[in-house]
Design an enzyme around this catalytic site. Structure first.
Site, PDB file in Angstrom:
ATOM      1  N   SER A 213       0.841  -1.195   0.000  1.00  9.27           N
ATOM      2  CA  SER A 213       0.000   0.000   0.000  1.00  9.27           C
ATOM      3  C   SER A 213       0.881   1.252   0.000  1.00  9.27           C
ATOM      4  O   SER A 213       1.699   1.428  -0.889  1.00  9.27           O
ATOM      5  CB  SER A 213      -0.953  -0.036   1.198  1.00  9.27           C
ATOM      6  N   GLU A 339      -9.293  -4.479  -4.008  1.00  5.85           N
ATOM      7  CA  GLU A 339      -8.487  -3.735  -3.035  1.00  5.85           C
ATOM      8  C   GLU A 339      -9.415  -2.937  -2.113  1.00  5.85           C
ATOM      9  O   GLU A 339      -9.950  -3.472  -1.156  1.00  5.85           O
ATOM     10  CB  GLU A 339      -7.500  -2.808  -3.762  1.00  5.85           C
ATOM     11  N   HIS A 423      -7.735  -5.509   0.119  1.00  4.58           N
ATOM     12  CA  HIS A 423      -6.478  -4.787   0.284  1.00  4.58           C
ATOM     13  C   HIS A 423      -5.696  -5.377   1.452  1.00  4.58           C
ATOM     14  O   HIS A 423      -6.189  -5.463   2.576  1.00  4.58           O
ATOM     15  CB  HIS A 423      -6.790  -3.311   0.532  1.00  4.58           C
TER      16      HIS A 423
END
Length: 499
Positions: A213, A339, A423
């Protein structure tokens, strides 16, 4: 001890060739010590025999007059410094998902952790340096070095960096080059690795940085930053790119944003640097949290827009990629099938994300008259705009330069509780979170360690994973196993220009 934790520790012991008796013998050994450049530290031994050193300072505390300055060297110490406990996380707000980090935080937070299978191996070991995610506004590096990755024969490092307004704020009072202190923190940690990691059994010439991320975005930005040259040899970016699908901010734009934030935190008009540094850290972070960011739909992405300050980042990520910056460094990059959710309506997202190609995009998403949109439209669209197309664009830009070694993946595996992929789902398959089965059915950890060791993720017993190249190869990790596809999402991503 839970059954899952007992099983995990048993697997670690087996992977290292340790019997239960061997673990007991390890506990009876004296605590490990290492002489770093700043002084001697004493760590602890894990049940699997690894050595751990926690809370090692890699820069002076960025507090008081050092707030919003590049990280300064650590002051040397005399005697033995304890390195047995993780340091506090950097200052942040408690969002729930980061509760543990937010419960133990401090502005004095520039520390790293190191774990090694052995301090004196026959040959120097590959080094993997984890940059944690969290939107560049939350999270910490705590716990990472307990990962089973260490049992695969790597020295694992986890670093921390200033977050939110303390790590990314610019202001005219702070000088001509400001706003990327967090990236400078990461570079300082990597310089510490270069200077010290051999004393932990690691090879300073074989360092891989990896992150997820915002951590992956920072990995991508370090590939493009002149200050990071020579500090690492390879990179892995999980669900994040240097541009993150967002237009970058200029220094002037970030300074204007910084003026808004500091005024909201209590600074007077035309505040001096000293007045800014006297503001309470909590007030600054709280002010940033409630600031409306121009031209940004989701203000929680405030610190995910790259700041082109002319120094740490001399040019935009798109321009740097087009120049071929960083293409000499091998890279694994990819995304998860799903995600994060979409912010706002699909129509608005398509209009802003595809601009003059919006009508074609609507047709491909089934939104034109007579079309049938997919049931997961919002997730698919959000992923395309922020994760999938940006990662494919980075891979394609590198492939177009010729010779750039790049591998692309897409991860599609449910979590251990049967929840769908989202995610961060891949992290447990890389770092081996409690309850995960890192090697089945998706051997991410094996690919990652092969890459760290040799610069190529392929290895014996693993499905082939060719470079991205002109054909656009992507390795998909699924419940049915890893499969190779070409031209992933090409019609949509061809419409999505790099911001």
């Amino acid at each position: 001890m839970s059954l899952r934790r007992a099983r995990t520790r048993g697997l670690l012991a087996a992977a290292l060739g340790l019997s239960a008796g061997g673990a007991i013998a390890a506990e009876q050994l004296p605590p490990p010590r290492v002489h770093t450049q700043a002084g001697e530290i004493e760590g602890l031994r894990g049940e699997d025999g690894r050595v751990l050193f926690l809370g090692i300072p890699f820069a002076a505390p960025p507090i008081g007059a050092r707030r919003w300055r590049p990280p300064a060297p650590v002051a040397s110490w005399h005697g033995v410094r304890e390195a047995r406990h993780e340091a506090p996380a950097c200052r942040q707000i408690d969002y729930g998902w980061n509760h543990a980090a937010a419960a133990n935080q401090s502005e004095d937070c520039l520390y790293l952790d190191v774990a090694s299978p052995e301090l004196h191996p026959a040959h120097p070991l590959p080094v993997m340096v984890w940059i944690h995610g969290g939107g560049n506004r939350g999270g910490s590096g705590a716990g990472t070095v307990r990962s089973p990755l260490v049992a695969r024969g790597v020295v694992l490092v986890s670093l921390q960096y200033r977050l939110s307004a303390l790590g990314f704020l610019s202001h005219t009072a702070l000088g001509p080059h400001s706003g990327n202190y967090a990236l400078l923190d990461q570079q300082a940690a990597l310089r510490w690795v270069q200077a010290n990691i051999a004393r932990f059994g690691g090879d300073p010439g074989n360092v891989t940085i990896f992150g997820e991320s915002a951590g992956a975005q920072d990995v991508g930005l370090q590939l493009l930053s002149p200050g990071a040259r020579g500090l690492f040899a390879k990179a892995i970016a999980e669900s994040g790119t240097p541009g993150f699908g967002l237009p970058p901010r200029t220094l002037a734009q970030n300074e204007a944003l910084g003026e808004t934030i500091t005024r909201a935190a209590g600074a007077p008009p035309h505040a001096s640097a000293a007045q800014l540094r006297a503001l309470p850290a909590g007030a600054l972070i709280e002010a940033a949290e409630h600031t409306d960011v121009p031209n940004l739909d989701d203000d929680s992405f405030i610190w995910l827009q790259a700041v082109v300050d002319g120094s740490v980042l001399p040019r935009s990520p798109a321009a740097a990629l087009a120049r071929g910056d960083g293409t000499d460094i091998p890279l694994i990059i990819g995304n998860n099938l799903h995600e994060l959710g979409l912010y706002g309506s699909p129509e608005r997202a398509i209009a802003r994300g595809f601009a003059e190609n919006a009508d074609t995009a609507r047709t491909l998403y089934g939104l034109a008259p007579g079309g049938t949109p997919p049931t997961d439209l919002n997730l698919r669209l959000a992923n395309d705009l922020t994760f999938r197309c940006p990662s494919l664009h980075v891979a394609a830009q590198r492939a177009a330069r010729g010779g750039a070694r790049t591998w692309h993946y897409q991860f599609d595996l449910d979590g251990p509780d049967g929840a769908g992929v989202t995610h961060g789902s891949e992290i447990r398959y890389v770092l081996g979170a409690e309850g995960a089965a890192p090697d089945a059915p998706a051997p991410l950890a094996a690919y990652w360690v092969n890459f760290a060791r040799t610069g190529d993720p392929e290895g014996a017993g693993l499905p082939a994973w060719p470079r991205f190249g002109a054909q656009g190869h992507t390795l998909e990790f699924t419940r049915a196993g890893a499969k190779l596809v070409t031209g992933l999402n090409a019609p949509i991503c061809a419409l999505r220009a790099a911001p």
